[in-house]
Design an enzyme around this catalytic site. Structure first.
Site, PDB file in Angstrom:
ATOM      1  CB  CYS A  72      -0.978   0.000   1.163  1.00 34.32           C
ATOM      2  SG  CYS A  72      -0.238   0.030   2.810  1.00 34.32           S
TER       3      CYS A  72
ATOM      4  CG  HIS B 106      -4.448  -0.296   3.759  1.00 30.60           C
ATOM      5  ND1 HIS B 106      -3.645  -1.202   3.093  1.00 30.60           N
ATOM      6  CD2 HIS B 106      -5.388   0.101   2.880  1.00 30.60           C
ATOM      7  CE1 HIS B 106      -4.103  -1.356   1.862  1.00 30.60           C
ATOM      8  NE2 HIS B 106      -5.158  -0.576   1.712  1.00 30.60           N
TER       9      HIS B 106
ATOM     10  CG  HIS C 296      -6.766  -0.175  -1.471  1.00 29.47           C
ATOM     11  ND1 HIS C 296      -6.718  -1.339  -0.759  1.00 29.47           N
ATOM     12  CD2 HIS C 296      -7.986  -0.140  -2.051  1.00 29.47           C
ATOM     13  CE1 HIS C 296      -7.873  -1.979  -0.885  1.00 29.47           C
ATOM     14  NE2 HIS C 296      -8.660  -1.268  -1.674  1.00 29.47           N
TER      15      HIS C 296
END
Length: 179
Positions: free
Chosen positions: A82, A134, A151
Protein backbone atom coordinates in the site's frame (compact mmCIF):
# COMPACT_ATOMS: atom_id res chain seq x y z
CA UNK A 1 9.82 -25.85 12.91
CA UNK A 2 7.51 -25.88 9.87
CA UNK A 3 4.66 -24.57 12.03
CA UNK A 4 6.80 -21.66 13.19
CA UNK A 5 7.65 -20.73 9.59
CA UNK A 6 3.96 -20.84 8.59
CA UNK A 7 2.97 -18.68 11.54
CA UNK A 8 5.69 -16.16 10.70
CA UNK A 9 4.58 -15.98 7.04
CA UNK A 10 0.93 -15.57 8.06
CA UNK A 11 1.83 -12.79 10.51
CA UNK A 12 3.81 -10.86 7.91
CA UNK A 13 0.98 -11.19 5.39
CA UNK A 14 -1.70 -10.16 7.88
CA UNK A 15 0.13 -7.05 9.04
CA UNK A 16 1.61 -6.20 5.67
CA UNK A 17 1.59 -2.42 5.86
CA UNK A 18 1.35 -2.11 9.61
CA UNK A 19 3.32 0.29 11.75
CA UNK A 20 3.38 1.16 15.40
CA UNK A 21 2.36 4.79 14.99
CA UNK A 22 -0.66 5.63 17.14
CA UNK A 23 -3.13 8.22 15.93
CA UNK A 24 -6.43 9.42 17.27
CA UNK A 25 -9.64 9.14 15.34
CA UNK A 26 -11.15 12.43 14.26
CA UNK A 27 -14.64 10.96 14.38
CA UNK A 28 -16.45 8.39 16.45
CA UNK A 29 -17.90 5.17 15.15
CA UNK A 30 -19.57 2.21 16.74
CA UNK A 31 -17.40 -0.91 16.86
CA UNK A 32 -20.27 -3.30 16.09
CA UNK A 33 -21.16 -3.55 12.41
CA UNK A 34 -23.45 -6.35 11.34
CA UNK A 35 -24.30 -5.23 7.81
CA UNK A 36 -23.55 -2.45 5.39
CA UNK A 37 -26.79 -0.74 6.43
CA UNK A 38 -25.28 -0.11 9.88
CA UNK A 39 -22.12 1.60 8.64
CA UNK A 40 -21.52 5.30 8.43
CA UNK A 41 -21.86 6.42 4.83
CA UNK A 42 -18.74 8.41 4.06
CA UNK A 43 -19.37 10.95 1.36
CA UNK A 44 -17.58 13.89 -0.15
CA UNK A 45 -19.20 17.20 -0.90
CA UNK A 46 -16.99 17.34 -4.01
CA UNK A 47 -19.02 15.11 -6.35
CA UNK A 48 -19.30 17.92 -8.91
CA UNK A 49 -15.63 18.87 -8.64
CA UNK A 50 -13.21 19.93 -11.35
CA UNK A 51 -9.93 18.10 -10.85
CA UNK A 52 -6.65 20.00 -11.16
CA UNK A 53 -3.96 18.79 -13.56
CA UNK A 54 -1.80 17.54 -10.65
CA UNK A 55 -4.67 15.59 -9.08
CA UNK A 56 -5.68 14.11 -12.42
CA UNK A 57 -2.09 13.04 -13.10
CA UNK A 58 -1.76 11.32 -9.69
CA UNK A 59 -5.01 9.40 -10.22
CA UNK A 60 -4.14 8.40 -13.80
CA UNK A 61 -0.72 7.17 -12.68
CA UNK A 62 -2.27 5.18 -9.81
CA UNK A 63 -4.74 3.58 -12.25
CA UNK A 64 -1.78 2.26 -14.29
CA UNK A 65 -1.06 -0.13 -11.42
CA UNK A 66 -4.53 -1.70 -11.25
CA UNK A 67 -4.11 -5.46 -11.25
CA UNK A 68 -0.49 -5.42 -10.05
CA UNK A 69 -0.10 -8.14 -7.41
CA UNK A 70 0.53 -7.38 -3.76
CA UNK A 71 4.11 -7.77 -2.57
CA UNK A 72 5.22 -6.86 0.93
CA UNK A 73 7.81 -4.09 0.63
CA UNK A 74 7.21 -3.92 -3.13
CA UNK A 75 7.39 -0.72 -5.14
CA UNK A 76 7.58 -1.91 -8.78
CA UNK A 77 5.11 -3.16 -11.39
CA UNK A 78 6.00 -6.72 -10.36
CA UNK A 79 4.48 -6.14 -6.91
CA UNK A 80 3.42 -3.32 -4.59
CA UNK A 81 2.30 -2.85 -1.03
CA UNK A 82 0.00 0.00 0.00
CA UNK A 83 2.62 2.58 0.95
CA UNK A 84 4.83 1.49 -1.96
CA UNK A 85 1.99 2.32 -4.37
CA UNK A 86 1.52 5.76 -2.82
CA UNK A 87 5.25 6.50 -2.79
CA UNK A 88 5.69 5.39 -6.41
CA UNK A 89 2.69 7.31 -7.77
CA UNK A 90 3.58 10.54 -5.99
CA UNK A 91 7.26 10.16 -6.97
CA UNK A 92 6.17 9.89 -10.62
CA UNK A 93 4.49 13.26 -10.09
CA UNK A 94 7.55 14.92 -8.47
CA UNK A 95 6.30 14.63 -4.88
CA UNK A 96 8.71 12.88 -2.52
CA UNK A 97 6.86 11.01 0.22
CA UNK A 98 8.19 8.82 3.03
CA UNK A 99 7.99 5.06 2.42
CA UNK A 100 5.93 4.03 5.48
CA UNK A 101 2.20 4.73 5.71
CA UNK A 102 2.57 6.10 9.26
CA UNK A 103 5.13 8.64 8.02
CA UNK A 104 2.98 9.50 4.99
CA UNK A 105 0.19 10.32 7.45
CA UNK A 106 2.21 13.29 8.68
CA UNK A 107 2.77 14.90 5.28
CA UNK A 108 0.45 17.48 3.75
CA UNK A 109 -2.59 18.84 5.52
CA UNK A 110 -5.37 17.18 7.45
CA UNK A 111 -8.78 17.37 5.78
CA UNK A 112 -12.26 16.21 6.69
CA UNK A 113 -13.52 13.20 4.76
CA UNK A 114 -16.28 15.44 3.32
CA UNK A 115 -13.56 17.56 1.70
CA UNK A 116 -11.58 14.83 -0.05
CA UNK A 117 -10.88 15.04 -3.74
CA UNK A 118 -9.14 12.69 -6.17
CA UNK A 119 -5.46 12.35 -5.29
CA UNK A 120 -5.96 12.80 -1.53
CA UNK A 121 -4.84 10.05 0.85
CA UNK A 122 -7.03 7.92 3.13
CA UNK A 123 -5.51 6.19 6.16
CA UNK A 124 -6.77 3.04 7.86
CA UNK A 125 -6.23 0.82 10.89
CA UNK A 126 -6.84 -2.61 9.35
CA UNK A 127 -5.57 -4.56 12.36
CA UNK A 128 -8.01 -2.85 14.71
CA UNK A 129 -7.11 -0.18 17.22
CA UNK A 130 -5.72 3.13 16.07
CA UNK A 131 -2.42 2.15 14.48
CA UNK A 132 -2.06 3.22 10.87
CA UNK A 133 -1.63 0.06 8.82
CA UNK A 134 -2.96 0.96 5.37
CA UNK A 135 -3.16 3.88 2.94
CA UNK A 136 -5.03 4.49 -0.30
CA UNK A 137 -5.39 7.25 -2.91
CA UNK A 138 -8.83 8.76 -3.59
CA UNK A 139 -9.70 7.75 -7.16
CA UNK A 140 -13.04 9.47 -7.63
CA UNK A 141 -16.19 10.65 -5.92
CA UNK A 142 -19.46 9.30 -7.31
CA UNK A 143 -22.45 11.59 -7.95
CA UNK A 144 -23.99 10.40 -4.68
CA UNK A 145 -20.78 11.42 -2.85
CA UNK A 146 -19.44 7.86 -2.43
CA UNK A 147 -15.64 7.90 -2.16
CA UNK A 148 -13.69 5.33 -4.22
CA UNK A 149 -9.98 4.79 -3.62
CA UNK A 150 -7.06 2.89 -5.18
CA UNK A 151 -4.91 0.78 -2.91
CA UNK A 152 -2.83 -2.39 -2.75
CA UNK A 153 -4.90 -5.13 -1.14
CA UNK A 154 -3.00 -8.08 0.33
CA UNK A 155 -5.46 -10.53 -1.24
CA UNK A 156 -6.31 -8.89 -4.59
CA UNK A 157 -3.36 -6.62 -5.43
CA UNK A 158 -3.99 -3.06 -6.63
CA UNK A 159 -7.74 -2.47 -6.81
CA UNK A 160 -10.39 0.22 -6.41
CA UNK A 161 -12.59 -0.03 -3.32
CA UNK A 162 -15.34 2.07 -1.76
CA UNK A 163 -15.02 3.78 1.59
CA UNK A 164 -18.61 2.61 2.16
CA UNK A 165 -17.60 -1.07 2.10
CA UNK A 166 -18.01 -2.41 5.62
CA UNK A 167 -14.37 -3.49 6.04
CA UNK A 168 -12.89 -0.16 4.91
CA UNK A 169 -15.56 1.85 6.68
CA UNK A 170 -14.71 0.28 10.05
CA UNK A 171 -10.97 0.67 9.50
CA UNK A 172 -11.01 4.30 8.28
CA UNK A 173 -9.05 6.78 10.43
CA UNK A 174 -8.61 10.08 8.55
CA UNK A 175 -7.74 11.83 5.27
CA UNK A 176 -4.85 14.08 4.24
CA UNK A 177 -4.17 16.22 1.21
CA UNK A 178 -0.71 16.41 -0.36
CA UNK A 179 -1.76 18.30 -3.49
Amino acid sequence: MKSLVYILIASVTLYSCSTSKTVSRSHSKSKSYKSTSNIKKYASNNSGYKVSKDRNSVVKDAQQYLGVPYKYGGNTKTGLDCSGLVTKVFDENSYKLPRRSSDQAEVGSSIRVEEVMPGDLLFFATAGGRNISHVGIVNNIEKNGEIKFIHASTSKGVIISSLNESYWNKAFLFARSIL
